[in-house]
Design an enzyme around this catalytic site. Structure first.
Site, PDB file in Angstrom:
ATOM      1  N   SER A  19       4.694  32.018  -2.649  1.00  0.00           N
ATOM      2  CA  SER A  19       5.993  31.879  -1.997  1.00  0.00           C
ATOM      3  C   SER A  19       5.821  31.541  -0.518  1.00  0.00           C
ATOM      4  O   SER A  19       4.741  31.689   0.044  1.00  0.00           O
ATOM      5  CB  SER A  19       6.803  33.179  -2.125  1.00  0.00           C
ATOM      6  OG  SER A  19       7.189  33.429  -3.458  1.00  0.00           O
ATOM      7  N   CYS A 104       9.972  41.060  -2.791  1.00  0.00           N
ATOM      8  CA  CYS A 104       9.206  39.872  -3.170  1.00  0.00           C
ATOM      9  C   CYS A 104       7.738  40.265  -3.156  1.00  0.00           C
ATOM     10  O   CYS A 104       7.170  40.519  -2.080  1.00  0.00           O
ATOM     11  CB  CYS A 104       9.455  38.714  -2.210  1.00  0.00           C
ATOM     12  SG  CYS A 104       8.375  37.292  -2.544  1.00  0.00           S
ATOM     13  N   ASN A 106       5.123  38.416  -3.862  1.00  0.00           N
ATOM     14  CA  ASN A 106       4.258  37.412  -3.256  1.00  0.00           C
ATOM     15  C   ASN A 106       4.255  37.531  -1.736  1.00  0.00           C
ATOM     16  O   ASN A 106       3.195  37.572  -1.102  1.00  0.00           O
ATOM     17  CB  ASN A 106       4.684  36.008  -3.693  1.00  0.00           C
ATOM     18  CG  ASN A 106       4.083  35.609  -5.021  1.00  0.00           C
ATOM     19  OD1 ASN A 106       2.873  35.524  -5.165  1.00  0.00           O
ATOM     20  ND2 ASN A 106       4.926  35.386  -6.018  1.00  0.00           N
ATOM     21  N   MET A 319       6.316  35.484 -10.088  1.00  0.00           N
ATOM     22  CA  MET A 319       6.714  36.352  -8.994  1.00  0.00           C
ATOM     23  C   MET A 319       5.764  37.550  -8.957  1.00  0.00           C
ATOM     24  O   MET A 319       5.397  38.097  -9.998  1.00  0.00           O
ATOM     25  CB  MET A 319       8.143  36.844  -9.193  1.00  0.00           C
ATOM     26  CG  MET A 319       9.156  35.713  -9.383  1.00  0.00           C
ATOM     27  SD  MET A 319       9.208  35.038 -11.069  1.00  0.00           S
ATOM     28  CE  MET A 319      10.236  36.272 -11.857  1.00  0.00           C
TER      29      MET A 319
END
Length: 397
Positions: A19, A104, A106, A319
């Site tokens: 990401s 998140c 990442n 993810m």
């Protein structure tokens, strides 16, 4: 005609895992945006370039995908035994909405590096050479993440030979530990890793049918279904799903009914305002396929196949938080993830995703009939892409 000048805000544009996002120190934000609320959301929307009816985010820092429409706010932590607080905002591309409901995984891999470089970690804890252990409080979900950041000559090391499928170039390895990743907050299970109390449920989805589903709160709330039950093989790449409006509608319908069953929403229409969570994924037994880069992935290379959707589209890789859910579910015999991986108990699993493979470790134990996972571990990488200031019109927030 009078005009409003732009203002500039210190920011860093970073890749973390698969990401990218815009990182801010909390104290660098305009005063009105240093607290949660409309001003903060409007500022971040303008920084990223949303809402954009064209879906391109041309007038902002976003990259027109769920993986690149992200923001991070980091501050010194007030939590005992933590270095920094980390808040993640998933910015919608085409609507005026910032989703704060989850983490998140990442970008978690970049938070430690950013914190060290931004001077948010006590210098006494940063070695001249070696590994700096950064203790991160993930403020969205009230969980601890430990980042092991490589340091060379007193600076964060970003280059190296660690390769991560879904990222073109090698970089330095950053090991991430997600501590006690099971969600304790929401769902009719009252803090259970499995909010319905079952490892597998019959999930009734009007217009789709009744599907076997594993619904788990670990890393991020995730709904797993079997690929074959919805007409897939688990070897699909992005175009096979994202170019099919009927498929996307089906997945969103499954996600909405799963969210309702998990207790994450009270009414079906609320799912549209909770785009970041839960995630929807489908699993299959190992099979040969060719990844999006053209790399061959053999069935013998993986324990199972997983494809997951984020913000309404099939993710180009995986993810990080969903990888935590995969590793956790794989460690618990009887879940759909475990069954796809052969059904035996395991403390690590390697799964195939559209860009290649990923290994994630998790150890599960049963205490008084409840499953517990102390931590999930994976390796990612992170790199600063640009640093300086972002600019937004002064009346944008």
């Amino acid at each position: 005609m009078p005009h409003v000048p732009q203002i500039r805000i210190p920011a860093t544009y970073m890749r973390g895992g698969t990401s990218k996002g815009v990182f801010f120190r909390l104290t660098d934000l305009p005063e009105a945006a240093q607290v949660p609320g409309e001003a903060r959301d409007r500022l971040l929307l303008r920084v990223i370039g949303s809402p954009d009816p064209y879906g391109k985010q041309i007038d902002g820092m976003g990259g027109a995908t769920s993986s690149t429409s992200k923001t991070v706010i980091v501050a010194r932590s007030n939590q005992p035994d933590h270095d920094v607080d980390y808040l993640f905002g998933q910015v919608s591309i085409d609507t005026a909405f910032v989703d704060w409901s989850g983490n998140c995984g990442n970008l978690s891999s970049a938070v430690g590096s950013f914190a060290v470089s931004a001077g948010l970690v006590d210098p006494a804890r940063v070695p001249q050479n070696g590994i700096c252990t950064v203790r991160i409080w993930q403020a969205n979900i009230s969980k601890t993440i430990i980042a092991h950041v490589p340091i060379t000559e007193g600076e964060v090391q970003e280059t190296g030979d660690f390769e991560l499928d879904g990222v073109t170039f090698p970089a330095a390895e950053v090991q991430i530990e997600f501590m006690d990743p099971a969600d304790e907050g929401e769902g009719e299970g009252g803090g259970s890793m499995f909010p319905t109390g079952n490892l597998v449920d019959d999930l009734e989805v009007p217009g789709v049918g009744t599907l076997n589903a594993t619904m788990i709160n670990a890393g991020i709330p995730t709904i797993f279904v079997n690929a074959e039950d919805i007409g897939y093989t688990g070897t699909e790449l992005q175009d096979a799903i994202n170019s099919d409006p009927k498929a996307l509608t089906m997945f969103e319908t499954i996600r909405a009914y799963g969210a309702l069953r998990m207790g994450l929403i009270q009414h079906l229409e609320e799912a549209a305002k909770r785009q970041h969570t839960p995630k929807i994924a489908f699993v299959a037994k190992p099979a040969d396929y060719r990844s999006s880069s053209g790399k061959s992935v053999a069935a013998s290379d993986v324990d199972l196949l997983v494809r997951a959707l984020s913000m309404g589209k099939l993710h180009h890789a995986m993810m990080g938080t969903a990888a935590v859910a995969i590793g956790t579910a794989a460690a618990i015999p009887g879940t759909l993830v475990s069954l796809a991986a052969g059904g035996r108990a395991r403390d690590a699993v390697r799964f195939g995703h559209p860009s290649g493979t990923l290994r994630v470790g998790a150890e599960a134990t049963q205490v008084d009939g409840e499953w517990q996972v102390k931590k999930a571990v994976m390796s990612r990488s992170a790199r600063v892409l640009m640093e300086g200031w972002v600019r937004v019109p002064g009346d944008a927030f």
